[in-house]
Design an enzyme around this catalytic site. Structure first.
Site, PDB file in Angstrom:
ATOM      1  N   LYS A  28       0.835  -1.195   0.000  1.00 55.08           N
ATOM      2  CA  LYS A  28       0.000   0.000   0.000  1.00 55.08           C
ATOM      3  C   LYS A  28       0.877   1.254   0.000  1.00 55.08           C
ATOM      4  O   LYS A  28       0.631   2.207  -0.748  1.00 55.08           O
ATOM      5  CB  LYS A  28      -0.913  -0.022   1.225  1.00 55.08           C
ATOM      6  CG  LYS A  28      -2.003   0.997   1.170  1.00 55.08           C
ATOM      7  CD  LYS A  28      -2.978   0.832   2.322  1.00 55.08           C
ATOM      8  CE  LYS A  28      -4.004  -0.246   2.031  1.00 55.08           C
ATOM      9  NZ  LYS A  28      -4.605  -0.828   3.212  1.00 55.08           N
ATOM     10  N   ARG A  97      -3.367   2.654   8.587  1.00 53.23           N
ATOM     11  CA  ARG A  97      -3.664   1.448   7.801  1.00 53.23           C
ATOM     12  C   ARG A  97      -2.458   0.533   7.707  1.00 53.23           C
ATOM     13  O   ARG A  97      -1.339   0.992   7.489  1.00 53.23           O
ATOM     14  CB  ARG A  97      -4.025   1.834   6.362  1.00 53.23           C
ATOM     15  CG  ARG A  97      -5.280   2.647   6.237  1.00 53.23           C
ATOM     16  CD  ARG A  97      -5.368   3.236   4.825  1.00 53.23           C
ATOM     17  NE  ARG A  97      -6.545   4.066   4.711  1.00 53.23           N
ATOM     18  CZ  ARG A  97      -7.721   3.632   4.273  1.00 53.23           C
ATOM     19  NH1 ARG A  97      -7.876   2.398   3.877  1.00 53.23           N
ATOM     20  NH2 ARG A  97      -8.753   4.442   4.229  1.00 53.23           N
ATOM     21  N   GLY A 106      -7.567  -7.916   4.158  1.00 56.11           N
ATOM     22  CA  GLY A 106      -8.452  -8.029   5.315  1.00 56.11           C
ATOM     23  C   GLY A 106      -7.843  -8.699   6.533  1.00 56.11           C
ATOM     24  O   GLY A 106      -8.514  -8.881   7.544  1.00 56.11           O
ATOM     25  N   MET A 108      -5.192  -7.706   8.417  1.00 54.65           N
ATOM     26  CA  MET A 108      -4.691  -6.844   9.487  1.00 54.65           C
ATOM     27  C   MET A 108      -5.584  -5.621   9.647  1.00 54.65           C
ATOM     28  O   MET A 108      -6.567  -5.477   8.936  1.00 54.65           O
ATOM     29  CB  MET A 108      -3.251  -6.478   9.211  1.00 54.65           C
ATOM     30  CG  MET A 108      -2.341  -7.686   9.414  1.00 54.65           C
ATOM     31  SD  MET A 108      -0.702  -7.397   8.835  1.00 54.65           S
ATOM     32  CE  MET A 108      -0.953  -6.945   7.169  1.00 54.65           C
ATOM     33  N   ARG A 317      -3.382  -1.781  -6.722  1.00 55.22           N
ATOM     34  CA  ARG A 317      -2.531  -2.980  -6.680  1.00 55.22           C
ATOM     35  C   ARG A 317      -2.884  -3.861  -7.860  1.00 55.22           C
ATOM     36  O   ARG A 317      -3.950  -3.715  -8.453  1.00 55.22           O
ATOM     37  CB  ARG A 317      -2.721  -3.737  -5.373  1.00 55.22           C
ATOM     38  CG  ARG A 317      -4.152  -4.166  -5.143  1.00 55.22           C
ATOM     39  CD  ARG A 317      -4.304  -4.799  -3.787  1.00 55.22           C
ATOM     40  NE  ARG A 317      -5.717  -4.969  -3.488  1.00 55.22           N
ATOM     41  CZ  ARG A 317      -6.185  -5.281  -2.284  1.00 55.22           C
ATOM     42  NH1 ARG A 317      -5.371  -5.438  -1.281  1.00 55.22           N
ATOM     43  NH2 ARG A 317      -7.468  -5.437  -2.092  1.00 55.22           N
ATOM     44  N   HIS A 433      -2.737 -43.970  -3.293  1.00 58.23           N
ATOM     45  CA  HIS A 433      -3.197 -44.575  -4.550  1.00 58.23           C
ATOM     46  C   HIS A 433      -4.319 -43.757  -5.169  1.00 58.23           C
ATOM     47  O   HIS A 433      -4.290 -43.413  -6.354  1.00 58.23           O
ATOM     48  CB  HIS A 433      -3.659 -46.015  -4.270  1.00 58.23           C
ATOM     49  CG  HIS A 433      -4.227 -46.678  -5.476  1.00 58.23           C
ATOM     50  ND1 HIS A 433      -5.572 -46.713  -5.741  1.00 58.23           N
ATOM     51  CD2 HIS A 433      -3.626 -47.288  -6.523  1.00 58.23           C
ATOM     52  CE1 HIS A 433      -5.776 -47.334  -6.888  1.00 58.23           C
ATOM     53  NE2 HIS A 433      -4.605 -47.699  -7.383  1.00 58.23           N
ATOM     54  N   ARG A 595       7.787 -48.888 -17.966  1.00 59.82           N
ATOM     55  CA  ARG A 595       8.488 -49.403 -16.783  1.00 59.82           C
ATOM     56  C   ARG A 595       7.997 -50.817 -16.475  1.00 59.82           C
ATOM     57  O   ARG A 595       6.794 -51.055 -16.388  1.00 59.82           O
ATOM     58  CB  ARG A 595       8.219 -48.506 -15.579  1.00 59.82           C
ATOM     59  CG  ARG A 595       8.957 -49.049 -14.368  1.00 59.82           C
ATOM     60  CD  ARG A 595       8.663 -48.274 -13.138  1.00 59.82           C
ATOM     61  NE  ARG A 595       7.327 -48.522 -12.646  1.00 59.82           N
ATOM     62  CZ  ARG A 595       6.786 -47.837 -11.636  1.00 59.82           C
ATOM     63  NH1 ARG A 595       7.457 -46.861 -11.084  1.00 59.82           N
ATOM     64  NH2 ARG A 595       5.575 -48.127 -11.217  1.00 59.82           N
ATOM     65  N   SER A 728      15.684 -41.956 -15.326  1.00 58.24           N
ATOM     66  CA  SER A 728      14.502 -41.157 -14.995  1.00 58.24           C
ATOM     67  C   SER A 728      14.402 -41.109 -13.474  1.00 58.24           C
ATOM     68  O   SER A 728      14.310 -42.157 -12.829  1.00 58.24           O
ATOM     69  CB  SER A 728      13.261 -41.804 -15.610  1.00 58.24           C
ATOM     70  OG  SER A 728      12.126 -41.076 -15.233  1.00 58.24           O
ATOM     71  N   ASN A 732       9.350 -39.986  -6.224  1.00 62.25           N
ATOM     72  CA  ASN A 732       8.449 -40.444  -5.152  1.00 62.25           C
ATOM     73  C   ASN A 732       9.233 -41.379  -4.236  1.00 62.25           C
ATOM     74  O   ASN A 732       9.297 -41.180  -3.019  1.00 62.25           O
ATOM     75  CB  ASN A 732       7.246 -41.202  -5.720  1.00 62.25           C
ATOM     76  CG  ASN A 732       6.410 -40.346  -6.652  1.00 62.25           C
ATOM     77  OD1 ASN A 732       6.437 -39.127  -6.548  1.00 62.25           O
ATOM     78  ND2 ASN A 732       5.687 -40.972  -7.545  1.00 62.25           N
ATOM     79  N   CYS A 796      10.131 -38.622 -13.338  1.00 60.21           N
ATOM     80  CA  CYS A 796       8.755 -39.106 -13.511  1.00 60.21           C
ATOM     81  C   CYS A 796       8.011 -39.217 -12.184  1.00 60.21           C
ATOM     82  O   CYS A 796       6.893 -39.694 -12.141  1.00 60.21           O
ATOM     83  CB  CYS A 796       8.725 -40.421 -14.268  1.00 60.21           C
ATOM     84  SG  CYS A 796       9.574 -41.754 -13.416  1.00 60.21           S
ATOM     85  N   TYR A 816      13.816 -33.786 -19.693  1.00 60.58           N
ATOM     86  CA  TYR A 816      12.355 -33.694 -19.671  1.00 60.58           C
ATOM     87  C   TYR A 816      11.806 -33.894 -18.274  1.00 60.58           C
ATOM     88  O   TYR A 816      12.483 -34.427 -17.394  1.00 60.58           O
ATOM     89  CB  TYR A 816      11.730 -34.720 -20.634  1.00 60.58           C
ATOM     90  CG  TYR A 816      11.932 -36.157 -20.229  1.00 60.58           C
ATOM     91  CD1 TYR A 816      11.043 -36.777 -19.343  1.00 60.58           C
ATOM     92  CD2 TYR A 816      13.008 -36.896 -20.713  1.00 60.58           C
ATOM     93  CE1 TYR A 816      11.226 -38.090 -18.958  1.00 60.58           C
ATOM     94  CE2 TYR A 816      13.203 -38.215 -20.333  1.00 60.58           C
ATOM     95  CZ  TYR A 816      12.309 -38.808 -19.445  1.00 60.58           C
ATOM     96  OH  TYR A 816      12.487 -40.097 -19.051  1.00 60.58           O
TER      97      TYR A 816
END
Ligand code: PEP
Ligand code: MG
Length: 849
Positions: A28, A97, A106, A108, A317, A433, A595, A728, A732, A796, A816
């Site tokens: 602001k 302000r 909103g 503060m 803004r 899953h 795979r 690759s 996970n 992957c 990739y």
């Protein structure tokens, strides 16, 4: 260096320049300063910096020197306005302000009309000739000041000054402060303190805003939209924030102050009406809006006040907008030559694109949220609750919209998932899953919903206190994790020309290729439609489920010798082959990475209690592992029972040949071995792969590579690369093995606590852990390429579709990323943004907010 202490300056007038920019002055403050310097009509005032707030929070009190500085700036404000602060005849009034560097709408506090007291209110009434107005101003001060500074709770209906003062006195034990300077000092402290309120903390956590940046405070000369019929207040946008259409969008209220618009106490009027009522101010507003949009080169969200016909801007803004509006505005502004194509690309938030690819809850719909879970796969769906996969498959196939509701899903539920509109689980996290499969299919999923209890035997469930029966309707919103009892109206996906245009620009910029994780022809086709340049992960285990296949797979697992296994595998081969043929055809001309079997074999057998006979029971017992994710799975299966991988490679080779014969073009085949940790594992499996390929399709060119999903594989990447054509990164597994966190036992459990308690900032299964997992990837890349400079490298894991992780993959120099089909557009955009960020610090980052 001098030895004298640095003199810290904490306060800047709006017409002064400050080196610290937005970080120092807040959004602001910098907006008001820039508008002032542009000559836009802005009330006079000054900004107390975020430095002062940080000092206050650190020291637990106002930093030395601040009060004197504020006093000096108040004197300057008095000189500018010709009024005196604390004067009872014609008082200078100010608003106090908040305004952090990052917008927190909103969250503060703000206090208006600071400087009024019992005497000044009479002065104000006299100078304005408007007693009602003066009383209204005083009332607002007492309410806002009382609530914010002293936590007084007022009766909402009370609007007269005297009873409000009485409430203030009763609850605080003292009279409402009459000294303007004391009011100001305590108002500034209250705004600093509002940085620490629970709601502001929650907001910061939700939007990843650092806790230690603090807020600036703006002290602004009051201008009054509530001075009668020639006064007004309003909010407007330079383009429509829902659609991006150019034009004037907004609302205003005659004879009112800003809080009346925001709080919904009175219903605002469309802004076009202002043209008639306040024509001069309206024309000036139009002209100012155009100037501001041109200056900031972005869509603006503007707050203004008209005091007796004179326009003032209180804030500008960059406007928050929907994905559709972001794309339209970016394309239009490029055509208007306001921004470049690169800037247009940089403007779009990749995660927002999801909004356009899935049905959403109608923004106009009203509903009550019954429970919340993890926002595991975006989009919204309404349907009848179904508690098991068979019923879901049956009713879904018959055309009924159903939502599969389970404790958690397993690969065995796949037929039910396919026929459901969405899935809701009580358990499991973002890589459960249900979540992974739903994302792949582009279906909504809410996972780990704690407010959900299911009694499958009684066919009933409880959602956040509502008792339901199977067949009752619910709605889930996988983008936010909300669960609603009953049906809610949905709006359709909105892919349009703007979407295609911006993504085509992104494609011209990015270096990373984008592939998809898909394991059937329809997902492959979808991925291609979204711009995938190949398949980076085709998980073959999903091909062993289904009525015709699972019993044969189980026969293979139960067989007592190799002959028995080969016999079953021979019957599985045609299924695999036909699946591969369909995928190769869908991806004609593009590479497909297949795979080989990865999960532990017990996943294909029923739970012990449901075993058909003693032979099955004993096999299930034999396959039971204390920690199956670290047991006999991945290439360990292929080494122990080579006939399984042999069958899979044979099916791949035959499918490729068949497709080549049919279409004239050979598929681009890449065979990938999972969970390799030792060079010797891959050496043996490569030998097996090459042998079978030589037998079946000697002419066919193919690549043979491995996933890097164990720390040892990353560390020994130089050796492994000797026998691999590509790597690759399976992030996970690499995340779970690097962090020693089982994904199934972390999300929704201790990891949730870790996130809430700030032990970790991000869920490492969603956002790549750059420091740990990323470091191993770095080692893997360097060592792999030290052996083979042109080794093909990809990712992957689920991170391949998360924008900041895509950026990291770009920095690492991967070739990739591969992600669920529905995340392909997001990855294309994120990959382009990674190039822009790297190439030029000068690229515009949204300003003005
Ligand atoms: C991985 O581990 O990152 C991966 C892609 O394999 P999966 O999720 O199938 O274990
Ligand atoms: Mg894996």
């Amino acid at each position: 260096m001098t030895r004298s202490a640095r003199v810290v300056r904490y306060v800047y007038d709006f017409d002064e320049t400050a080196a610290g920019g937005r970080e120092l002055l807040g959004g602001k403050g910098i907006g008001l300063a820039e508008m002032t310097q542009l000559g836009v009509p802005v009330p006079a005032g000054f900004t107390i910096t975020t430095d002062a707030c940080r000092a206050y929070l650190r020291e637990g009190g106002l930093p030395a020197g601040l009060e004197d500085e504020v006093a000096r700036h108040i004197e300057r404000l008095e000189a500018t306005t010709g009024k005196r602060f604390g004067d009872s005849a014609d008082p200078l009034l100010v608003s106090v302000r908040s305004g952090a560097a990052v917008s927190m709408p909103g969250m503060m506090d703000t206090i208006l009309n600071v400087g009024l007291n019992d005497l000044a209110v009479a002065g104000l009434a006299r100078t304005t000739g408007n007693d009602a107005f003066a009383q209204d101003c005083y009332r607002r001060l007492i309410q806002m000041y009382g609530e914010t500074v002293d936590r007084v709770e007022f009766e909402r209906a009370e609007t007269d000054v005297e009873p409000l003062k009485e409430t203030y006195r009763r609850q605080t034990g003292s009279d409402f402060p009459q000294d303007a300077r004391e009011q100001l000092r305590r108002a500034i402290i209250a705004v600093f303190e509002s940085w620490q309120t629970p709601r502001a903390q929650v907001y910061r956590r939700t939007y990843d805003i650092p806790d230690d940046i603090g807020t600036a405070v703006n002290v602004v000369q009051m201008v009054f939209g509530n001075k009668g019929d020639r006064s007004a207040t309003g909010v407007c946008f330079t383009r429509d924030p829902s659609t991006g259409e150019p034009g004037l969008y907004g609302e205003y209220l005659v004879n009112a102050q800003g809080e009346d618009v925001v709080s919904g106490v009175r219903t605002p009027q469309p802004i076009e009406e202002m043209r008639e009522r306040l024509p001069e101010a309206f024309e000036q507003l139009l002209e100012t809006m155009a100037r501001l949009e041109h200056h900031y080169r972005d869509m603006q969200d503007i707050e203004f006040t008209v005091e007796e016909g004179k326009l003032y801007l209180l804030q500008t803004r960059s406007a928050k907008r929907t994905a559709a509006a972001a794309l339209k505005a970016a394309v239009d502004m490029t055509a208007e030559e306001l921004i470049s194509r690169e800037e247009a690309i940089a403007r779009i938030d990749p995660s927002q694109l999801d909004q356009l690819l899935h049905p959403r809850l109608d923004p106009k719909a009203e509903f009550e949220v019954a429970a919340r879970g993890l926002n595991a796969s975006p989009g919204a769906a309404s349907g009848a609750v179904v508690l098991d996969a068979d019923t879901a498959a049956e009713r879904g196939k018959a055309g009924e919209p159903v939502i599969l509701v389970r404790w958690e899903t397993t690969p065995d539920d796949i037929h039910g998932l396919i026929q459901s509109k969405g899935v809701l689980t009580a358990h499991g996290g973002m890589t459960s899953h249900a979540a992974v499969v739903a994302r792949g299919m582009g279906k909504p999923c809410v996972a780990g919903c704690e407010g959900l209890e299911i009694d499958v035997d009684a066919r009933t469930l409880r959602i956040g206190g509502h008792d339901l029966r199977e067949g009752d309707r619910i709605t889930i919103d996988g983008g936010t994790g909300r669960v609603i009892v009953g049906a809610v109206a949905l709006v359709a996906p909105q892919i349009n020309e703007d979407f295609e245009t911006v993504l085509a620009w992104a494609d011209n910029v990015r270096r990373l290729k984008v592939r998809a994780n898909a394991d059937n022809a329809s997902d492959s086709a979808k991925a291609r439609e979204f711009g995938a340049e190949g398949i980076g992960l085709c998980r073959t285990e999903h091909m062993f489920f289904g009525d015709e296949r699972l019993p044969v797979m189980q026969e293979m697992i139960l067989a007592s010798d190799e002959r028995g296994r080969r016999d079953a595998l021979e019957r599985l081969l045609p299924f695999q082959q036909s699946d591969f043929e369909a995928i190769f055809e869908a991806m004609a001309g593009l590479p497909v990475t297949i795979r080989l079997l990865d999960p532990p074999l017990h996943e294909f057998l029923p739970p012990l209690a449901e075993a058909a006979d003693e032979r099955m029971r004993s096999r299930i017992r034999g396959l039971t592992e204390a920690n199956p994710m670290l047991g006999t799975r991945g290439c360990r299966l292929g080494i122990q029972w080579p006939e399984v991988y042999e069958m899979q490679v044979r099916a791949i080779a035959r499918a490729a040949k068949a497709v080549q014969e049919r279409t004239g073009d050979a598929p681009l085949v890449e065979i990938m071995h999972p969970l390799v940790g030792f060079r010797e594992e891959l050496r043996r499996l490569r030998e097996l792969t090459d042998e079978v390929m030589a037998q079946e399709a000697p002419e066919l060119e193919y690549l043979c590579g491995t996933m890097i999903e164990l720390p040892r594989a990353a560390l020994r990447a130089d050796e492994i690369a000797e026998v691999a054509d590509f790597f690759s990164f399976g992030t996970n597994d690499l995340t779970q093995t690097t962090l020693g966190m089982s994904r199934d036992d972390a999300e929704g459990k201790f990891l949730t606590f870790y996130l809430e308690d700030g032990v970790v900032d991000r869920n490492p299964f969603e956002v790549l852990d750059r420091d740990g997992v990323g470091d191993l990837m770095h080692i893997g890349v360097e060592r792999g390429r030290s052996t083979k400079p042109d080794l093909k490298l990809g990712i992957c894991g689920e991170h391949g579709g998360e924008p900041t992780s895509v950026e990291f993959c770009h920095e690492l120099g991967l070739d990739y990323v591969s992600c669920s089909p529905y995340r392909v557009p997001l990855a294309r955009l994120a990959a382009a943004q990674a190039v822009l960020k790297e190439g030029s610090r000068a690229v515009y980052v949204a300003a003005g907010g």
